[in-house]
Design an enzyme around this catalytic site. Structure first.
Site: not given
Length: 333
Positions: A54, A124, A135, A190, A246, A269, A305, A307
């Site tokens: 990712h 994604e 985001a 998500h 995170h 990420d 946030l 990433g």
């Protein structure tokens, strides 16, 4: 070529050993100092190459840019942090942007490149939940359908290997089952899924979760959510961003303590902002982001946030030294 160290990771432990490499492949393992001419790393640790499943980009390049030279520069430079393979990761955008993005990855793979191996594409979005979009730009979030996915996979020449999906929005689990049947990993992310909905998604083929704790329903002792599902279901893989921002070190420890040594996946990420100074600003998914002093990326508009700029070797250090995760868990991740 021969290299050696007193700390080579073999059989879930560090031992003194010598490694013979021919044409970029390990061809033999010898005792320390068994053969002459080895480059000696002393007490420095030699571990397997990292796989980042990712990561959106680095050094000013984003997968959605569909820029072949940017992608080649990324794969060439990323081994500096120990990454030897990756999944180039998209973010929700228009059909045209996503089609061009996956086609560009396929072109680079076909034409040739240097450095870390492109194992495929992590798709994604755009099949995400509006509330937990993070985001991801809301105007391009779409309802999942097999037909639309097939157009993306055709443009990608079969390189889409992993799809982040809000499975609760997948009617009759049609896309989930299609992906599973075609050897493509379905990762719940998500997502506003409940614990119970996640169980059914697993039953229909979902096998991973995207950046656990982030972009998903939280844990509560009466409503366990996707976080509770992750901690409960040992056979479900889970990515986790190991930057200490995170998720706290304590949360990282709890995750790996629940998952054991085989089902936690360290990811960065990381964004195109990786490699740039704090304060730098970029456009990501149509939104302006800024890099903070701790290396995290935040939306300028909401401060949320968005990433990271995490390096994989730094993620390993955080897991071992700050989160106190056992070394074999961290390496396997």
């Amino acid at each position: 070529m021969l290299i050696q160290s007193k700390n080579v990771w073999i059989a879930d432990q560090f031992i003194s050993a010598q490694i013979e490499i021919d044409d970029s492949k390990i061809t033999n393992i010898y005792k320390y100092n068994e053969k002459d001419g080895a480059y000696d790393y002393g007490n420095r640790k030699i571990v397997p190459g990292f796989i980042d499943i990712h990561c959106h980009g680095a050094y000013g390049f984003d997968t959605n840019d569909a820029n072949d030279e940017g992608l080649r520069n990324w794969t060439k430079k990323i081994p500096n942090e120990g990454v030897t393979a990756l999944l180039a990761t998209t973010i929700t955008q228009s059909r045209e942007v996503l089609t061009n993005a996956v086609a560009n990855v396929a072109k680079v793979v076909e034409d040739g490149y240097e450095g870390a191996e492109i194992l495929g594409i992590h798709f994604e979005g755009p099949y995400l939940d509006m509330e937990y979009k993070g985001a991801q730009p809301k105007q391009f979030i779409a309802k999942p359908t097999v037909k639309e996915f097939q157009t993306y996979q055709k443009a990608a020449k079969g390189l889409i290997k992993y799809v982040t999906l809000a499975t609760e929005a997948d009617e009759d689990y049609e896309l989930t089952e299609y992906l599973y049947d075609n050897g493509i990993v379905v990762s719940i992310g998500h997502s506003a899924s409940t614990y119970e909905e996640a169980v059914f998604a697993f039953a229909h083929g979902a096998r991973s979760q995207t950046h656990v704790y982030n972009g998903m329903t939280p844990f509560n002792h009466r409503q366990n959510g996707l976080v509770g599902f992750s901690l409960r279901v040992n056979g479900m893989y889970g990515e986790i961003i190991c930057d200490g921002n995170h998720s706290t070190p304590a949360a990282l420890y709890n995750f790996f303590n629940a998952k054991g040594p085989d089902y936690g996946i360290m990811v960065t990420d990381a964004l195109m902002a990786k490699g740039f100074e704090p304060g730098s600003r970029f456009i990501f998914g149509g939104n302006e982001i800024e890099i903070y002093e701790d290396g995290s990326a935040h939306l300028v508009s909401t401060k949320g946030l968005a990433g990271s700029t995490l390096r994989m070797n730094e993620g390993l250090r955080i897991l071992v030294e700050k989160a106190m995760v056992p070394f074999n868990y961290a390496i396997n991740a």
